[in-house]
Design an enzyme around this catalytic site. Structure first.
Site, PDB file in Angstrom:
ATOM      1  N   HIS A 487     -33.506  28.668 -14.012  1.00 53.45           N
ATOM      2  CA  HIS A 487     -33.641  27.482 -13.140  1.00 53.45           C
ATOM      3  C   HIS A 487     -33.405  26.174 -13.894  1.00 53.45           C
ATOM      4  O   HIS A 487     -33.308  25.107 -13.274  1.00 53.45           O
ATOM      5  CB  HIS A 487     -35.031  27.472 -12.495  1.00 53.45           C
ATOM      6  CG  HIS A 487     -35.026  26.886 -11.122  1.00 53.45           C
ATOM      7  ND1 HIS A 487     -33.952  26.210 -10.593  1.00 53.45           N
ATOM      8  CD2 HIS A 487     -35.984  26.857 -10.149  1.00 53.45           C
ATOM      9  CE1 HIS A 487     -34.235  25.798  -9.376  1.00 53.45           C
ATOM     10  NE2 HIS A 487     -35.471  26.181  -9.076  1.00 53.45           N
ATOM     11  N   ASP A 491     -29.489  25.708  -9.811  1.00 59.77           N
ATOM     12  CA  ASP A 491     -30.398  25.374  -8.719  1.00 59.77           C
ATOM     13  C   ASP A 491     -30.237  26.390  -7.584  1.00 59.77           C
ATOM     14  O   ASP A 491     -29.280  27.169  -7.548  1.00 59.77           O
ATOM     15  CB  ASP A 491     -30.139  23.959  -8.210  1.00 59.77           C
ATOM     16  CG  ASP A 491     -28.698  23.771  -7.768  1.00 59.77           C
ATOM     17  OD1 ASP A 491     -28.351  24.249  -6.670  1.00 59.77           O
ATOM     18  OD2 ASP A 491     -27.901  23.157  -8.526  1.00 59.77           O
TER      19      ASP A 491
END
Length: 517
Positions: A487, A491
């Site tokens: 992450h 995204d």
């Protein structure tokens, strides 16, 4: 013998290849040696800038000094001579065969098996043993032609890089000893003291003789082979000796357990229903297993992955068209060595989706805060083997056909099962697929294979009921995928769009054929 000529004023020493002037002796000699040579005494004569070198064996050198002592004009009356052998130099024809560097960052390897035994004749470049690092299984070959003198490790041992694996005799006339201190036991005549051969015979008697297989058997039973009395030639410990020792040890243990059992029975009579499991003599022992090879590599990689903030995206994909395509490939296949599965088609369609979303095929450099978008689509495939989890990868998938991917996947699977993968096969991956559905389960939550930023777990394709727009129920083959992403780099929106693109190629294979180069 060496040819020498001495002069009173300016003596010259001539031996084999060296001719140096010698006017004064100011430094003690140093022992040297090379592969295939005996110990060589280096006699330094003169100043630092002018030195003479005298190579000879230990005995002949002492005899020579005794006979020619009066001919030297020594700077001092007494001189100290040393034949202490340099540790890295072979002695008496003995060459140390170390574990060479098997790859970048590899500090140790596990010894899997030997191809030779003590006493075997070995040719140059002949395989000696097989070792396994965190990355691959490698064969160690011999740089010399000679005879195996001593094997220092048994299968299962962890050997450091540079540590000696075995000793080899490269000169049959040499004596099998690495370090000699002859001046401790010899007088100046070199004839009355203990000879080096007698010293070797005494030291060899103290060592237990056995083959690596017997040592490995003793290690399996957890016994010290030095405690076993050998019945073979020269006291060699045989396989039968180890088994007999274990049997006697087990008999003693059984008698001890029987006595404990009787004592517990009497205690139960006094204290009813107390310690029932102990009364029946049930004993369950813990077992400690040392993790090695691929299992040790998994510890390192998963520990690194646990530090990464993960984002998981789950999707269901209609695989009806994929099932028909695979069935068509199977029916038209004329090569018995090729077995079509769903995975090669999924890998090719994955590469097509990566071409549109290259960030999923990247790696992160935390120190520089940089992301490298990889040009090659090196798709790794997690494989469960008897030796642990390994992730070989198929190189440059974007340039391969589905048939070529199928053959390459089959090759990697065979090598993985045989524990024969090359370092190149398991390095350089850019994205990973984990086909957990081949074993079982609908889906899994995978962890990123560092330094990659994306990994995809594939569940089992199964038929489930679906509702059509008119409300009718029909069967559909559904594949559940779980995309695990770093992450810090990816995204959720990027992962979702990538998954939609990949899903489109799987559900409509004609589009895959249309865009394939």
């Amino acid at each position: 013998m060496l040819c020498r000529r001495m002069h009173q004023r300016k003596p010259w020493i001539t031996c084999r290849r060296w001719l140096y002037s010698s006017t004064a002796l100011t430094r003690p000699p140093v022992a040297t040696g090379g592969p295939g040579q005996g110990p060589t005494t280096t006699l330094s004569l003169g100043s630092t800038s002018q030195a003479s070198i005298f190579p000879c064996s230990t005995m002949s050198f002492l005899q020579y000094i005794k006979l020619n002592e009066s001919n030297y004009e020594f700077g001092m009356r007494r001189c100290c001579f040393s034949t202490q052998v340099v540790v890295d130099s072979p002695v008496g024809g003995i060459v140390d065969i170390p574990l060479a560097q098997t790859g970048e960052g590899i500090a140790e390897c596990e010894l899997l098996k030997w191809f030779i035994q003590e006493g075997d004749e070995v040719e140059e470049f002949q395989p000696l043993c097989e070792v396994q690092s965190d990355k691959a299984t490698i064969e160690i070959t011999s740089r010399y032609k000679g005879k195996v003198s001593q094997i220092l490790h048994v299968p299962g041992n962890i050997v450091k890089v540079g540590e000696t694996l075995l000793k080899m005799i490269v000169d049959e006339t040499a004596c099998p000893m690495q370090t000699l201190h002859p001046l401790d036991n010899l007088d100046c005549n070199g004839l009355e003291g203990d000879s080096p051969s007698s010293v070797l015979q005494r030291s060899a008697i103290k060592k237990v003789l056995s083959t690596p297989a017997v040592r490995s058997l003793a290690k399996e039973y957890g016994i010290d082979i030095n405690d076993v009395v050998g019945t073979g030639k020269d006291g060699r410990v045989l396989r039968e000796d180890v088994l007999n020792y274990v049997a006697k040890k087990e008999n003693i243990k059984d008698l001890t357990s029987l006595g404990a059992y009787s004592g517990e029975q009497s205690q139960v009579a006094d204290n009813s229903f107390e310690g029932i499991s102990g009364a029946y003599g049930w004993e369950f022992e813990d077992k400690t297993v040392t993790l090695r090879g691929y299992q040790r590599a998994m510890i390192k990689s998963m520990s690194s992955a646990a530090k990464i903030p993960h984002f998981h995206y789950v999707e269901e994909i209609n695989c009806d068209a994929l099932v028909e395509l695979k069935s068509s490939f199977h029916n038209e296949n004329s090569d018995p060595d090729v077995k079509f599965t769903f995975l090669p088609i999924l890998i090719k369609s994955l590469s097509m989706a990566i071409s549109k979303y290259p960030w999923l095929n990247s790696s992160l450099n935390e120190e520089l805060n940089e992301v490298t978008l990889k040009g090659s689509h090196n798709v790794g495939v997690a494989m469960a083997t008897p030796h642990g989890l390994v992730v070989p990868n198929i190189k440059k998938v974007q340039s391969l056909s589905i048939l070529e991917i199928t053959k390459e996947l089959s090759r990697l699977q065979q090598l993985a099962l045989a524990n024969k993968l090359n370092p190149d096969d398991i390095t350089g991956g850019t994205i990973t697929l984990s086909n957990i559905g081949a074993i079982g389960g609908k889906f899994g939550s995978p962890l990123v294979n560092v330094p990659e930023v994306c990994i995809i777990a594939l569940g089992r394709i199964q038929k489930v009921p679906q509702f059509a727009e008119d409300g009718n129920v029909y069967p559909m083959s559904v594949l559940t995928v779980n995309i695990g992403a770093d992450h810090r780099v990816l995204d959720g929106a990027t992962v979702a769009r990538f998954c939609n693109e990949w899903k489109l190629y799987i559900e409509k294979p004609e589009l895959l054929m249309l865009h394939m180069r």
